[in-house]
Design an enzyme around this catalytic site. Structure first.
Site, short mmCIF file in Angstrom:
data_model
loop_
_atom_site.label_atom_id
_atom_site.label_comp_id
_atom_site.label_asym_id
_atom_site.label_seq_id
_atom_site.Cartn_x
_atom_site.Cartn_y
_atom_site.Cartn_z
N GLU A 276 0.84 -1.21 0.00
CA GLU A 276 0.00 0.00 0.00
C GLU A 276 0.86 1.24 0.00
OE1 GLU A 276 -2.77 0.42 3.28
OE2 GLU A 276 -3.07 -1.74 3.30
N GLU A 328 -13.95 5.23 0.29
CA GLU A 328 -14.77 4.24 0.99
C GLU A 328 -15.49 4.92 2.17
OE1 GLU A 328 -12.49 0.38 1.49
OE2 GLU A 328 -11.02 1.52 0.36
N LYS A 331 -15.28 3.91 6.12
CA LYS A 331 -14.04 4.03 6.89
C LYS A 331 -14.18 5.22 7.84
CE LYS A 331 -10.49 2.23 5.21
NZ LYS A 331 -9.20 1.98 4.59
N GLU A 336 -8.98 9.00 5.77
CA GLU A 336 -9.18 7.59 5.41
C GLU A 336 -10.27 7.35 4.40
OE1 GLU A 336 -8.86 4.33 7.88
OE2 GLU A 336 -7.92 5.43 9.52
#
Ligand SMILES: *[C@@H]1O[C@H](CO)[C@@H](O)[C@H](O)[C@H]1NC(C)=O
Ligand SMILES: *[C@@H]1O[C@H](CO)[C@@H](O)[C@H](O)[C@H]1NC(C)=O
Ligand SMILES: *[C@@H]1O[C@H](CO)[C@@H](O)[C@H](O)[C@H]1NC(C)=O
Ligand SMILES: *[C@@H]1O[C@H](CO)[C@@H](O)[C@H](O)[C@H]1NC(C)=O
Length: 354
Positions: A276, A328, A331, A336
């Site tokens: 990542e 997303e 999250k 984030e």
């Protein structure tokens, strides 16, 4: 002296890279990732995270990847719909597992066999698995001691099923006690006790170590001491001179500090895959902008596709997965939710050339 760098060299980076701060930053940050392929194709992978209630279906996501030159993905867990969609897609896959399964895998070989039978065997003929990733950022921590025995049992289960896929685990930079300069990179004492035997296992099975590497968090925690252009791959200046090695981007320096830490444990043949990395486009301080995220990801991909490796491991094809495909919405609030290159409707947050 020739050092194994199918693998590593050490880079020490900025002293301000205080282990404790980084550790906090990273432990608060959930992870995801993906990978690359042959000639004419991009090398970058992406993390296909699914912590959203508004994301496209897996077949739509795989079509998006195929249309955008994305040839590798990382799945955080064995999502059956995603695995089905990946069959015969030509996309290579890092397959993760749930961290909470680690104690069972470690204690009971039959639970490892059951997991492999359910999540790998049915897809092995039509999905090109790069690695099985057991444990995401659990070292150091209360699950850390389960990682190696779980990896061994999963590896044994794969072998007994006649399937050859390297088994590994993902660490964050919280494992590092020293990260600057890169040549001085070293695991913390606590992490070393777990990482030593893991590195030996990876060396014996010819598997890489997966590492999550976020220049963004290093920069955001130390904006007065780290140059933004150095964090964004946006300068050719040598910003850090480490012995004979010169660094013009923070990403390489961080990767090489992991390489050094592995080498220090005697694992000089174990390479690092960056499972990542990424840059948020919003949700944080003044560094989380669309422009910075766009510049970071495009420069990163250009760097990876140049296949020049890092200063410590030149010429080593570095396999890298950006975080992440989508913003997303389930999250935690803040940066984030804003690491995606695409919105859930599959339009671009900013343009990225893979
Ligand atoms: C898996 O990917 C590798 C690398 O791209 C390729 O050489 C190989 O043919 C692929 N295998 C299958 C079954 O797709
Ligand atoms: C895919 O990536 C390769 C390698 O960087 C590049 O040469 C090619 O132009 C890319 N194709 C597309 C459609 O972006
Ligand atoms: C961003 O914020 C940091 C911390 O508050 C500050 O040191 C820095 O100068 C700011 N940068 C810009 C470009 O405003
Ligand atoms: C990156 O560098 C280019 C060329 O110097 C410059 O135009 C651009 O503003 C820089 N972008 C960022 C986000 O620093």
């Amino acid at each position: 002296m020739e050092r194994g760098c199918s693998s590593l060299h050490l880079l020490l980076h900025h002293p301000f890279f205080v282990a404790a701060a980084i550790s906090l930053l990273f432990s608060a940050f959930p992870i995801t990732t993906a990978a690359a392929a042959g000639s004419g194709q991009g090398l970058m992978g992406v993390n296909y995270g699914m912590k959203g209630d508004n994301l496209p279906t897996p077949p739509e996501v795989i079509s998006l990847c195929n249309s955008r030159n994305i040839t590798k993905v990382r799945l955080f867990d064995p999502n059956a719909a995603a695995l089905a969609a990946l069959q015969n897609s030509g996309i290579r896959v890092i397959l993760g597992s749930y961290n909470e399964d680690l104690p069972n895998f470690a204690a009971d070989p039959s639970s490892a066999i059951a997991w492999v039978d359910a999540n790998v065997v049915p897809y092995a003929a039509a999905v090109n698995f790069t690695y099985i990733d057991i444990g995401n950022e659990v070292i150091p921590g209360e699950l850390a001691a389960f990682v190696l025995p779980a990896m061994r049992n999963i590896d044994a289960a794969l072998r007994s099923a006649g399937i050859s896929i390297p088994v590994t685990t993902t660490v964050s930079t919280a494992v590092l006690g020293t990260s600057y300069p890169p040549s001085q990179g070293a695991f913390t004492e606590e992490a070393s006790q777990v990482m030593g035997p893991i590195v030996s296992f990876l060396a014996s099975t010819n598997a890489p170590l997966l590492a999550n590497v976020y220049p963004y968090f290093a920069y955001a925690g130390n904006p007065d001491e780290i140059r933004l252009d150095y964090a964004l791959f946006n300068t050719s200046d040598i910003v850090v001179q480490d012995g004979s090695l010169g660094y013009s981007n923070l990403f390489d320096a961080m990767v090489d500090s992991v390489n050094s830490a592995i080498e220090r444990l005697g694992g000089a043949g174990v390479r690092v895959v960056v499972s990542e990395t990424g840059w948020p486009s919003a949700g944080g301080g003044n560094a989380s902008t669309f422009d910075n995220a766009r510049v970071y990801n495009n420069n990163l991909i250009r760097h990876v596709n140049e296949k020049i490796g890092t200063p410590k491991c030149p010429g080593n094809d570095l396999e890298v997965y950006t975080f992440a495909l989508f913003n997303e919405n389930l999250k935690p609030e803040g940066t984030e939710r804003n690491f995606g290159m695409f919105y859930p409707d599959m339009t671009e947050v900013y343009h990225v050339d893979f």
